[in-house]
Each structure stands twice: as C-alpha cells, then as structure tokens.
Scaffold this motif. Structure first.
Motif, PDB file in Angstrom:
ATOM      1  N   SER A   1      -3.416  10.366   8.372  1.00 60.41           N
ATOM      2  CA  SER A   1      -4.116   9.853   7.292  1.00 60.41           C
ATOM      3  C   SER A   1      -3.562   9.020   6.142  1.00 60.41           C
ATOM      4  CB  SER A   1      -5.149  10.979   6.663  1.00 60.41           C
ATOM      5  OG  SER A   1      -4.094  12.006   6.478  1.00 60.41           O
ATOM      6  N   HIS A   2      -2.606   8.706   6.438  1.00 59.95           N
ATOM      7  CA  HIS A   2      -1.553   7.908   5.426  1.00 59.95           C
ATOM      8  C   HIS A   2      -0.633   6.854   6.008  1.00 59.95           C
ATOM      9  CE1 HIS A   2      -0.193   8.127   1.222  1.00 59.95           C
ATOM     10  NE2 HIS A   2       0.448   6.940   1.640  1.00 59.95           N
ATOM     11  N   VAL A   3      -1.320   5.681   6.606  1.00 55.94           N
ATOM     12  CA  VAL A   3      -0.670   4.666   6.917  1.00 55.94           C
ATOM     13  C   VAL A   3      -0.939   3.375   6.310  1.00 55.94           C
ATOM     14  CG1 VAL A   3      -0.188   3.317   8.910  1.00 55.94           C
ATOM     15  CG2 VAL A   3      -1.058   5.518   9.130  1.00 55.94           C
ATOM     16  N   HIS A   4       0.299   2.633   5.726  1.00 55.10           N
ATOM     17  CA  HIS A   4       0.382   1.354   5.092  1.00 55.10           C
ATOM     18  C   HIS A   4       0.079   0.157   6.124  1.00 55.10           C
ATOM     19  CE1 HIS A   4       0.613   3.044   1.154  1.00 55.10           C
ATOM     20  NE2 HIS A   4       1.422   4.017   1.684  1.00 55.10           N
ATOM     21  N   VAL A   5      -1.135  -0.005   6.437  1.00 57.38           N
ATOM     22  CA  VAL A   5      -1.292  -1.175   7.258  1.00 57.38           C
ATOM     23  C   VAL A   5      -1.298  -2.333   6.225  1.00 57.38           C
ATOM     24  CG1 VAL A   5      -2.580  -0.144   9.047  1.00 57.38           C
ATOM     25  CG2 VAL A   5      -3.808  -0.920   7.167  1.00 57.38           C
TER      26      VAL A   5
ATOM     27  N   SER B   1      -5.876   3.761   6.385  1.00 58.11           N
ATOM     28  CA  SER B   1      -5.015   3.021   5.317  1.00 58.11           C
ATOM     29  C   SER B   1      -4.851   3.662   4.128  1.00 58.11           C
ATOM     30  CB  SER B   1      -5.799   1.382   5.273  1.00 58.11           C
ATOM     31  OG  SER B   1      -4.890   0.916   3.984  1.00 58.11           O
ATOM     32  N   ALA B   2      -3.728   3.627   3.427  1.00 59.74           N
ATOM     33  CA  ALA B   2      -3.490   4.497   2.409  1.00 59.74           C
ATOM     34  C   ALA B   2      -3.625   3.220   1.237  1.00 59.74           C
ATOM     35  CB  ALA B   2      -2.148   5.123   2.329  1.00 59.74           C
ATOM     36  N   SER B   3      -4.003   1.944   1.568  1.00 59.73           N
ATOM     37  CA  SER B   3      -4.212   0.822   0.620  1.00 59.73           C
ATOM     38  C   SER B   3      -3.148  -0.254   1.136  1.00 59.73           C
ATOM     39  CB  SER B   3      -4.153   0.936  -0.932  1.00 59.73           C
ATOM     40  OG  SER B   3      -2.875   1.104  -1.260  1.00 59.73           O
TER      41      SER B   3
ATOM     42  N   PHE C   1      -3.043  12.225  -2.324  1.00 55.61           N
ATOM     43  CA  PHE C   1      -2.044  11.849  -1.328  1.00 55.61           C
ATOM     44  C   PHE C   1      -0.672  12.283  -1.227  1.00 55.61           C
ATOM     45  CE2 PHE C   1      -3.853   7.325  -0.250  1.00 55.61           C
ATOM     46  CZ  PHE C   1      -4.538   7.514   0.850  1.00 55.61           C
ATOM     47  N   HIS C   2       0.078  12.536  -0.050  1.00 55.98           N
ATOM     48  CA  HIS C   2       1.555  13.346  -0.039  1.00 55.98           C
ATOM     49  C   HIS C   2       1.501  14.227  -1.389  1.00 55.98           C
ATOM     50  CE1 HIS C   2       2.472   9.853  -2.913  1.00 55.98           C
ATOM     51  NE2 HIS C   2       2.112   9.108  -1.727  1.00 55.98           N
ATOM     52  N   ILE C   3       0.590  15.297  -1.255  1.00 57.74           N
ATOM     53  CA  ILE C   3       0.948  16.246  -2.281  1.00 57.74           C
ATOM     54  C   ILE C   3       2.223  16.944  -2.260  1.00 57.74           C
ATOM     55  CG2 ILE C   3      -0.166  18.320  -0.862  1.00 57.74           C
ATOM     56  CD1 ILE C   3      -1.546  19.024  -3.444  1.00 57.74           C
TER      57      ILE C   3
ATOM     58  N   THR D   1       1.394  10.315   7.860  1.00 58.81           N
ATOM     59  CA  THR D   1       2.940  10.167   7.892  1.00 58.81           C
ATOM     60  C   THR D   1       3.325   9.433   6.364  1.00 58.81           C
ATOM     61  OG1 THR D   1       2.789   8.026   8.865  1.00 58.81           O
ATOM     62  CG2 THR D   1       3.060   9.996  10.374  1.00 58.81           C
ATOM     63  N   ASP D   2       2.367   8.680   5.888  1.00 55.28           N
ATOM     64  CA  ASP D   2       2.845   7.771   4.750  1.00 55.28           C
ATOM     65  C   ASP D   2       4.163   6.787   5.027  1.00 55.28           C
ATOM     66  OD1 ASP D   2       3.310   6.602   2.266  1.00 55.28           O
ATOM     67  OD2 ASP D   2       4.332   8.173   1.274  1.00 55.28           O
ATOM     68  N   THR D   3       3.810   6.145   6.345  1.00 53.17           N
ATOM     69  CA  THR D   3       4.702   5.055   6.705  1.00 53.17           C
ATOM     70  C   THR D   3       3.873   4.019   7.064  1.00 53.17           C
ATOM     71  OG1 THR D   3       4.485   6.280   9.051  1.00 53.17           O
ATOM     72  CG2 THR D   3       6.452   6.719   7.970  1.00 53.17           C
TER      73      THR D   3
HETATM   74 ZN    ZN Z   1       1.899   5.719   0.952  1.00 49.83          ZN
END
Ligand code: ZN
Length: 398
Positions: free
Chosen positions: A65-69, A97-99, A217-219, A273-275
């Motif tokens: 739920s957190h990918v930087h595409v 997408s995390a934007s 996001f990424h608390i 992942t925030d990747t």
């Molecule tokens: Zn992020």
C-alpha cells in the motif's frame, strides 16, 4: 483462462478474524476466484492449467500500500527499470501509489498536480508490469486545489490523494484540502513523521487528528518516527488506518503493532514498503515486514499476512486480498525456504525467515511456477501438473 491450484497444504484467507480456509484447492477463472477449499476431480481436470502446490501454503497476493510509482516500470529515484515486475517475484500482485512525487520536475500548481494524477491513473489502467495491478494517480495536495478540482479528479477516475509534500505554510493547511478530497470520495492519505524531503515539516498526532485522513502513511516513520506517545492517541482518538512501512523505523512498527492489537484496531493495521525511495528498491519488502511482525512480537504469522492482504483491501476498498469466491484471482504459494530450520511457511515466518515463493498467480494468470527469481527455493516442489495452453509457466529449479 481457467486455473486450478491443488494439493495446497494450508490456505490463508487474508481475513485476520478467520485466517484459514479448510481444504486444499483453489479454482480461478477469467481473473476471479471461483472456489476455495474443495473441488471435484472433474472441475480440476477441466482447467486450462493445473498447478500442483505440493503441500505449500496459499496466501492472497500481497498488496503493497505504499509504492512510489512514476510512469511505466521505471523509477527515476534509483534509475531502475523493471522494479515492479521484480516485486511480483516477491509476491506483490497489487501496488498502491503513494503519489507520483518522484516524477522529475513534478509540478506543484493545481493544474499540474491534477494532470499528473490523471495521467498516472490512466496509464496504469492498461499496464500491468509482470501482471501486477497498479493503482496509480494519487493527487498531491497543493494549496489552491478546490472542490471543483476534486470533483474533476474523481470524474476522471482518480481516487487517491496525498497530503505531506505540498507547498503549505504549516501541516494544518492540509485540513481543508483533506476535507475537500474526502468530500469528493477520494481515499486520503498523509505523510507521517519527520520531513523526508527538504522544505517539508514534521507531521505528528496533532496534525493527523486535525486532518483525519483515511490513512496515516508510514505511521512508524518515513523514515523518521513521530514521538512514541503519539501512537496511542492516533489509535484511540481516531479511525485513521495505521500503515507501517518496511523502509521506516522498525522499533515503532513493533510498538504500533502491539498497540493496534491492544486497542482492538487491527482492522486498520496495514503494511506497505514505502519504496522505491532513498532506502532503495525492495522486491521482498512485504515479506520482510511480515516476518518482522511475526518474529519480533507475539503476532501469529497468518495475522501478519492478513495485515498485508485483507486489511489493505478493506482500507482501500479493493476486490483483492482475500481467498474467497468472486475476489480477484491473485494467489501466491509460499513455503519454508530450502536450507532453513523450519518445515512450513508459517513456522519459517514466525522464526524470522522470509517465506520462499513457489508460484505467483496475478489476475488469474500464472506469472511463474517453480522458483522466484528473488527468494530462496521452496522446500516443497511446486509444479505445473497439466497445461492445455501453448505456454510454459515453469521456471527452472536451480
Ligand atoms: Zn513514501
């Protein structure tokens, strides 16, 4: 295409309240699951492809739920092509997408951020890298966006919005923007913790509780965590979803996991992942966070898998993430890795090893059967038992 997976050892449902489905077979057709549990020999034999799971564990495809595409299967942040297809080899069949903040020279005016979100959303509607379903087009909340803009965005198919990287004076300036985005039906998300890019400021519980986005996001910190005392406030004083990310603070991930369970808030505990970011590209990031949660807290391994599947689907209103009839046909076969001390996928995860992947089916199509490019080999053998199509889904086992 009609696909059967038979001889499954354990089926994890994706629903943490009822995490196992009895039986050993899953049948999928035209991108949807048609049955989970038992099936007649005739139903299995009539499939175009039959996969013998060899006693491995079936889980729903992981949802990151957190990918930087950005655009295509390319990340300018790490100058890498093919990273999304590589994530499929790590069991991720859906990315949210995390934007698109990593688009070089990305705009920050209302017309520009709208165009960017609409273009990203539409481009990924017809493009599945490696079979992955990418939900892209998360509009970056910038001052000047108004209700009519959010209505336009929603009408164009954009359903995600992100606070945290806008040219605001203080994070409180996001309060009306989040409210307007919510008013148009968008799922709203907010950067949490210390600033990750120059010029942005830290976002903590006071800001989150004023904004009330759907998702923090990424608390656990992206990558810098907010004060420890803030976690309980966000959990108790709001309904905000608690996203923990691999590329963040591990200690606060574990803190948040304990608090979410203690306060009966596990439905909104989700993994991403925030990747790709400065922390890198992590095709196995979801598997690592699943293993960290299960091995470093008292969380059952099947429950940490549900945080990466059904919980994400619930928060983001998706049709994947659950092993149930009518849901999206995304399935991953996992097992204890060869050479380890454990003998099942769930025991390996509890032990702190990542699961080995033996097959990924995304959108009802096998993407590989046998051996992931990125994980160790599975202990048990997964193979194509029958195939009526002129295609080879097997990967060499080596
Ligand atoms: Zn992020």
């Amino acid at each position: 295409m009609r696909v059967a997976v038979s001889n499954i050892g354990v089926i994890v449902s994706g629903d943490w309240r009822d995490p196992f489905v009895p039986g050993d077979t899953v049948i999928m057709q035209d991108g949807k699951v048609t049955s989970v549990g038992t099936a007649s020999a005739g139903a299995v034999e009539s499939c175009d492809v039959v996969i013998d799971a060899g006693g491995t564990t079936a889980i729903p495809g992981l949802i990151d739920s957190h990918v930087h595409v950005t655009f295509g299967d390319y990340t300018p942040r790490q100058h890498t092509i093919g990273f999304l297809e590589s994530y499929v080899q790590g069991g991720t069949t859906t990315a949210i997408s995390a934007s698109e903040v990593h688009v070089p020279g990305r705009p920050n005016d209302p017309a520009g951020v709208k165009a960017l979100a609409i273009a990203a959303s539409k481009c990924f509607q017809h493009y599945r890298p490696g079979g992955m379903h990418v939900h892209a087009g998360s509009v970056i909340l910038e001052p000047g966006l108004n209700q009519a803009d959010f209505a336009d965005l929603a009408a164009s198919g954009v359903w995600l919005a992100k606070a945290g990287f806008g040219a605001v004076e203080t994070p409180y300036d996001y309060v009306p923007l989040v409210a307007a985005a919510k008013g148009a039906g968008l799922v709203t998300t907010c950067h949490t913790g210390g600033a990750s890019i120059p010029g942005s400021s830290a976002i903590t519980a006071d800001h989150l509780l004023a904004m009330r986005p759907h998702v923090s996001f990424h608390i656990n910190g992206g990558p810098t965590a907010m004060p420890d005392r803030d976690f309980e406030r966000v959990i108790v004083e709001s309904e905000i979803a608690l996203q923990v990310c691999t590329a963040g603070n591990l200690r606060t991930t574990l803190l948040c996991a304990r608090l979410a369970q203690q306060h009966d808030a596990f439905d909104r505990f989700i993994i991403g992942t925030d990747t790709p970011t400065g922390s890198g590209i992590m095709p196995l990031g979801m598997l690592y966070t699943i293993a960290h949660l299960a091995s470093l807290t008292d969380m059952a391994p099947e429950r940490s898998i549900c945080a990466a599947t059904g919980n994400n689907a619930g928060v983001y209103r998706l049709q994947c993430g659950l092993m149930a009839a009518e849901k999206d046909a995304d399935l991953v076969l996992i097992d204890a890795p060869e050479g380890g001390t454990q003998t099942s996928a769930l025991a390996a995860i509890k032990h702190g090893d990542i699961a080995a992947i033996g097959a990924v089916i995304a959108n009802g199509e096998p993407r590989f059967v046998g051996r992931s490019r990125n994980t160790p080999p599975t202990m048990r053998k997964v193979r194509v038992a029958a195939c009526r199509l002129a295609r080879d889904f097997s990967t060499p086992r080596h």
